[in-house]
Design an enzyme around this catalytic site. Structure first.
Site, PDB file in Angstrom:
ATOM      1  CD1 TRP A   1       0.996  -6.162  -1.689  1.00 23.54           C
ATOM      2  CD2 TRP A   1       0.923  -7.936  -3.287  1.00 23.54           C
ATOM      3  NE1 TRP A   1       0.438  -6.848  -1.455  1.00 23.54           N
ATOM      4  CE2 TRP A   1       0.142  -8.041  -1.475  1.00 23.54           C
ATOM      5  CE3 TRP A   1       0.856  -9.153  -3.683  1.00 23.54           C
ATOM      6  CZ2 TRP A   1      -0.291  -9.018  -1.388  1.00 23.54           C
ATOM      7  CZ3 TRP A   1       0.274  -9.783  -3.427  1.00 23.54           C
ATOM      8  CH2 TRP A   1      -0.045 -10.133  -2.336  1.00 23.54           C
TER       9      TRP A   1
ATOM     10  NE  ARG B   1       1.488   5.797  -2.524  1.00 28.12           N
ATOM     11  CZ  ARG B   1       1.594   7.214  -3.242  1.00 28.12           C
ATOM     12  NH1 ARG B   1       2.617   7.906  -2.614  1.00 28.12           N
ATOM     13  NH2 ARG B   1       0.189   7.107  -3.616  1.00 28.12           N
TER      14      ARG B   1
ATOM     15  CD  GLU C   1      10.212  -8.094   1.249  1.00 28.77           C
ATOM     16  OE1 GLU C   1      10.361  -6.456   0.524  1.00 28.77           O
ATOM     17  OE2 GLU C   1      11.173  -8.561  -0.365  1.00 28.77           O
TER      18      GLU C   1
ATOM     19  CB  SER D   1      15.832  -8.969   6.348  1.00 27.86           C
ATOM     20  OG  SER D   1      16.718  -8.198   6.595  1.00 27.86           O
ATOM     21  CB  ALA D   2      18.362 -10.343   1.188  1.00 31.67           C
TER      22      ALA D   2
ATOM     23  CG  ASP E   1      -8.078   0.184   5.887  1.00 32.20           C
ATOM     24  OD1 ASP E   1      -8.423   0.262   4.687  1.00 32.20           O
ATOM     25  OD2 ASP E   1      -6.959   0.690   5.775  1.00 32.20           O
TER      26      ASP E   1
ATOM     27  NE  ARG F   1      -1.641  -3.697  -8.703  1.00 29.94           N
ATOM     28  CZ  ARG F   1      -0.836  -3.038  -9.064  1.00 29.94           C
ATOM     29  NH1 ARG F   1      -0.483  -3.559 -10.049  1.00 29.94           N
ATOM     30  NH2 ARG F   1      -0.077  -1.877  -9.091  1.00 29.94           N
TER      31      ARG F   1
END
Lengths: 312, 312, 312, 312
Positions: D110, D114, D120, D122-123, D220, D231
């Site tokens: 995914w 770009r 995301e 955060s780990a 957008d 996809r």
């Protein structure tokens, strides 16, 4: 990092080839071309191609017809001026392409930099290599107690040994099961005729995040420097920082004037807020400023004292 | 287009230089390097630098260690496959840089393509050249009556003559007044000591949109092909199309396999909607389809008949 | 700036409409929606739509399920932390759309910011309005003698009068000729049946660069702040700075916490190079540093003294 | 997918809030706001915010002062025209933001798109949830024999059972070891005082690629449709396609006219190369064309026959 004989031969052949060109050429970077720079236990960075040099920066800043370079000190002055005043477009006129082998969890940080071109090795299409990142004992750090996003002291004794054992065993076992699910050997031949073998795009999900992947990554000098300013920084995770540091060496060979300006005005520079600047002015005026009289939060006061090389 | 002697000398010097490189090199494009390709009455396009070749496309698609090329027909097949199935990232691995001289109104269309690096000659910093685009009589077209965004028949006689006279006179007069406001001669010396001279960033606003500007423009092959598919198209304005056509020649010399695939699968291709496709199937099945029975609007029916080479 | 009655009515109607929404809503910005903010003599900026608020920044930084906001001072602290440490992605979660009317030479600077969505009024398709930017006498500045890209003293007397006369006359005459070439009146009807009229895409080249154009311009908060930090800066040309200043007002109404952090850590901040920082440390240590002992160039020394509020 | 009670309460509270706005509002999408659409076994997609509607597309295409909409059928015609002729910028005027929970190997595909804004979970900073993707038996497919990047028949019997067991066991065991290395419980408290606990940024590398992550993803309408065209396509991997299909439903509710045009001119459309088109013309002219006389490769001939609904 272990290259196969076939890969080594391919690299040697590519390195041996020479052509004549009218393009700007940088001998110091030519010497590094196709050369593998090892990073971490199985990773690497290598420059595959490049376009432009320091001269290309001044050429486009001057929109000149020819090379556009002048006396060396004038070019240096111009490049430093452009870097200092954040005129970024001339630095976009140089381009570089790397081939990188890196653990997947590092790749996931890296890919967040969107202004780059990427071709990653496809785990839908191909079988992944049996290579995982296992940290050096010196890198096996505890969670930082002061910074939720950082490392503290190095683990020791049994705990360190157990962590390494788990990382190794889990990655190995998961790879073995991945290979079993695929049901094909290194040459792509079916192993057990009685089984179908799981699709590659599914089997890969069993791999751990320290499995190595690889990609071609290409970007312009401006965006590369932005990437390096964030990832060669002390706040970056060690495992990506070592890649950034290797790449800094290639930049130094490639565009020494731009590199020097970058080192002075980016890597070594600090941003001072209007409040911080007002405090510096008060201190230079002879006033004894404390955290309380500064108006800064404790955190920002500590950051400022660190920058000024004074006890907090 | 008239280069000054100094510019010509700069170009010759740049063309004469040769270096040895390990990078992929394309002799056919090397021959064009720094060469000025005239476009319109005073404009040009010239290739200043490039990175990669057709081999770089297959190299990154295969994420190989060396050049990554195989038998010529396999490489060709792979490139055609990538183009046909819109796998665009391997084409992003090649980069090219142009120096372009073009009228401002053309530059304003061109700059809408955002995925490129640009350094334009600065009219805040420098004095603009005295060069304007005046169309050839054959390009002096009336507004199209069928297409609000296109050209119709060519103007003739007095009207054509008067239009050319106005374009020439207005551009000249406005430039003269621009120069007067600046109050400096070609060497940057004050003309009339009794006057201050208007700032360049203000005086430029008196220039007309057909005044020539110039820039360095750099992009990757994928985005270049996208630009060319729109701008070398028959719907593009003639004055930008001629630039695109000159650039197509450089692409042909640079990456012949990618160019061929682009010509087949982009330039010469058509997008058929699900409705259009259903009609083609009915026609192939022997049915006599008309606009009314097609269910298409008149406009779309006309577009489809044109594509199929049949009378609407 | 003169809106037609039809435009004014359209705006009023749009402003009058109200809907109920579950989305984050900012009353202070709602009050500005569709409101025209005049800029320069005929230009304007107006907010047409927006998405998100300060809460959306903290929401995405925390990747929360609901609004994600906590106590007001915690949200403020988080936003300041993100701004200070250049964590830019949470600020990308807010979006805003403007309708802007601006001179073409300003539009040409503006469009250089590539990370935005733009729809410009098409001069290929439509007829341009008869509106040109003519500077206020107070803005009629001479070329700066110290800065090749800046303005010096204001022109006075006959020279100023003559410049204004030329700007006005040339823009008017060129527009009249543009209209003549088009051969159509305001309602799009042919004026002289004996002539064909030149295509719009050609006639427009006779217009001057101070002719007004207009566009819809949409970007995210991070990129907007970057744009504003460059264009609301004292080094920006006055004619674009006034647009940036009007937009700053909309940001202040929209995301007050982000605006405050931006004002402190961007607009009022300075970047200090490693060399400059070393000098500040020496000065704080009591040393009397001069340009000569600083090791800085005269230009950089002057810049540093200015930042520190000390005589150079 | 199991939300905690706290998450569910947060969502309910966010859904319950209502504000008045002057912005374009879409009731059908408002009804979906903050609503969780389950995808795969533990994932979801939900719309968090949006900006614009079909009216915003025509508004910017017309660069209007007010809403810019006309009669419904004129708006529909304009939107279809824009989509058919690939005028993409008006579709960039609408923006949407999703919160997505998805397996890491899906996130890695995914993120290759770009032109989007991403935050995301955060780990490095937080502890990952104990959730992994385990395919439904019907999705447990063998490697395709004809397509190196696709799936073949569904696995059955012992092999299927063993694959599922391995995926489940390995993910569980690796997560258990991850948790042990962290040495902290759900509340963030130390479990074993005798150990330091490994830094989160290191421990995460032991997780498998089917572990779920989550992010805020904003883009957008133009770039969203491009993403969906790739996809939601039959060539996309099933595990990302189901996300795209869920998002298609949100697009249908949000911008029904744009969705319809997209379905006709993108999803259901085919690109015909110049060679293919020439063959269709020959067939329409009554000629009996075969693969041999077509001049196409076997692969392309098969593709064409499929498109035309004829036996290869």
């Amino acid at each position: 990092m272990a290259l196969t004989d076939a890969q080594r031969a391919e690299l040697e052949q590519a390195r041996a080839a020479r052509s004549e060109t009218r393009r700007a050429t940088v001998p110091a970077l030519e010497a590094m071309l196709y050369q593998v720079m090892p990073v971490l236990d199985h990773g690497f960075v290598r420059v595959v191609d490049y376009m432009g040099d320091d001269g290309a920066v001044v050429q486009s800043a001057r929109v000149s017809y020819g090379r556009g370079t002048k006396a060396a000190n004038e070019d240096r002055g111009l490049i430093r001026y452009l870097m200092r005043h954040r005129h970024s477009t001339p630095f976009e006129m140089c381009e570089i392409k790397y081939h990188v082998k890196l653990p997947i969890f590092v790749a996931r940080q890296w890919i967040r930099h969107r202004t780059a071109n990427v071709n990653e090795y496809s785990a839908r299409y191909s079988v992944m290599d049996r290579e995982f990142y296992i940290p050096e004992p010196a890198q096996l750090a505890a969670q930082s107690s002061s910074n939720r996003q950082g490392r503290g002291d190095v683990l020791e004794g049994d705990e360190a040994a157990e962590v390494l054992r788990l990382l190794r065993d889990d990655a190995s076992r998961n790879y073995d099961h991945y290979a079993w699910m695929l049901n094909e050997d290194d040459a792509g031949q079916v192993v057990d005729e009685g089984r179908s073998g799981l699709a590659r795009e599914l089997a890969r999900m069993n791999l751990t995040l320290n499995t190595y992947t690889q990609w071609y990554w290409k970007t312009d000098l401006h965006n590369l420097l932005h990437f390096l300013s964030l990832r060669a920084d002390s706040h970056a995770q060690y495992e990506i920082r070592v890649y950034a540091e290797a790449m800094l060496e290639t930049v130094k060979a490639w565009v020494p004037l731009s590199y020097e300006a970058f080192a002075d005005y980016r890597m070594g520079a600090v941003m001072m807020s209007s409040q911080m600047l007002a405090i510096v002015r008060r201190m230079l005026g002879g006033e004894e400023v404390t955290q309380v009289t500064s108006g800064l939060s404790k955190r920002e006061w500590r950051e400022l004292m660190e920058v000024l090389g004074r006890p907090a």
